[in-house]
Design a protein around this motif. Sequence first.
Motif, PDB file in Angstrom:
ATOM      1  N   UNK A  21      37.804  39.754  32.361  1.00 18.73           N
ATOM      2  CA  UNK A  21      38.093  38.914  31.197  1.00 18.73           C
ATOM      3  C   UNK A  21      38.073  39.751  29.914  1.00 18.73           C
ATOM      4  N   UNK A  22      37.114  40.656  29.813  1.00 20.24           N
ATOM      5  CA  UNK A  22      37.011  41.514  28.631  1.00 20.24           C
ATOM      6  C   UNK A  22      38.227  42.424  28.522  1.00 20.24           C
ATOM      7  N   UNK A  23      38.621  43.013  29.638  1.00 17.74           N
ATOM      8  CA  UNK A  23      39.817  43.862  29.644  1.00 17.74           C
ATOM      9  C   UNK A  23      41.050  43.065  29.218  1.00 17.74           C
ATOM     10  N   UNK A  24      41.162  41.846  29.730  1.00 17.39           N
ATOM     11  CA  UNK A  24      42.308  41.009  29.380  1.00 17.39           C
ATOM     12  C   UNK A  24      42.319  40.702  27.884  1.00 17.39           C
ATOM     13  N   UNK A  25      41.165  40.369  27.338  1.00 17.18           N
ATOM     14  CA  UNK A  25      41.084  40.104  25.900  1.00 17.18           C
ATOM     15  C   UNK A  25      41.472  41.336  25.097  1.00 17.18           C
ATOM     16  N   UNK A  26      40.964  42.488  25.511  1.00 25.40           N
ATOM     17  CA  UNK A  26      41.274  43.727  24.797  1.00 25.40           C
ATOM     18  C   UNK A  26      42.756  44.076  24.873  1.00 25.40           C
ATOM     19  N   UNK A  27      43.376  43.767  25.988  1.00 23.31           N
ATOM     20  CA  UNK A  27      44.802  44.060  26.162  1.00 23.31           C
ATOM     21  C   UNK A  27      45.684  43.016  25.474  1.00 23.31           C
ATOM     22  N   UNK A  28      45.257  41.766  25.481  1.00 32.79           N
ATOM     23  CA  UNK A  28      46.112  40.711  24.927  1.00 32.79           C
ATOM     24  C   UNK A  28      45.978  40.546  23.413  1.00 32.79           C
ATOM     25  N   UNK A  83      52.977  37.604  28.566  1.00 29.92           N
ATOM     26  CA  UNK A  83      53.102  36.911  29.861  1.00 29.92           C
ATOM     27  C   UNK A  83      52.828  37.871  31.017  1.00 29.92           C
ATOM     28  N   UNK A  84      53.320  39.108  30.906  1.00 31.53           N
ATOM     29  CA  UNK A  84      53.055  40.108  31.960  1.00 31.53           C
ATOM     30  C   UNK A  84      51.572  40.453  32.016  1.00 31.53           C
ATOM     31  N   UNK A  85      50.951  40.565  30.857  1.00 32.20           N
ATOM     32  CA  UNK A  85      49.512  40.843  30.804  1.00 32.20           C
ATOM     33  C   UNK A  85      48.739  39.721  31.484  1.00 32.20           C
ATOM     34  N   UNK A  86      49.066  38.478  31.143  1.00 29.08           N
ATOM     35  CA  UNK A  86      48.373  37.334  31.738  1.00 29.08           C
ATOM     36  C   UNK A  86      48.569  37.291  33.251  1.00 29.08           C
ATOM     37  N   UNK A  87      49.776  37.570  33.702  1.00 29.60           N
ATOM     38  CA  UNK A  87      50.044  37.580  35.139  1.00 29.60           C
ATOM     39  C   UNK A  87      49.256  38.690  35.833  1.00 29.60           C
ATOM     40  N   UNK A  88      49.189  39.847  35.195  1.00 28.79           N
ATOM     41  CA  UNK A  88      48.426  40.976  35.745  1.00 28.79           C
ATOM     42  C   UNK A  88      46.971  40.567  35.988  1.00 28.79           C
ATOM     43  N   UNK A  89      46.352  39.946  34.984  1.00 30.13           N
ATOM     44  CA  UNK A  89      44.941  39.585  35.129  1.00 30.13           C
ATOM     45  C   UNK A  89      44.738  38.365  36.021  1.00 30.13           C
ATOM     46  N   UNK A  90      45.714  37.503  36.064  1.00 29.02           N
ATOM     47  CA  UNK A  90      45.650  36.384  37.001  1.00 29.02           C
ATOM     48  C   UNK A  90      45.615  36.928  38.436  1.00 29.02           C
ATOM     49  N   UNK A  91      46.469  37.905  38.696  1.00 29.71           N
ATOM     50  CA  UNK A  91      46.515  38.502  40.036  1.00 29.71           C
ATOM     51  C   UNK A  91      45.253  39.303  40.342  1.00 29.71           C
TER      52      UNK A  91
END
Length: 115
Positions: free
Chosen positions: A31-38, A98-106
Amino acid sequence: EVTKVMLEASNAKDSGDIAAYAFAQRKVDLFTEQLNESNPLLTEISDAMTREGMAREKIAASSAGSLCQEEKKDDCEKWMLVAEKEYLAKAGANEKLMKCNLKYKNLMKELRESQ
């Protein structure tokens, strides 16, 4: 979600459940990585929206109806190009988000399935 998973990690640690703690901590990390990337992508989208809106205001100020007035035609065309550029920048950043969200969803799905 982050707060919920942090609580999960804390409870697992307090109860001495090392496996559950490691699992929950990995979710916190994702989750932290996703926040930092998004976050930079969200800023990019917001900035493009602001610039596009400003350009559209300039177009409106130099327009009569839907046609640019002759004496302000150069300004109008310039701002139309800016608006289009920012619209495309916003769309590109949305696509990256959207690609970032899909990456972290997967990644989260893979983590859950590894349990």
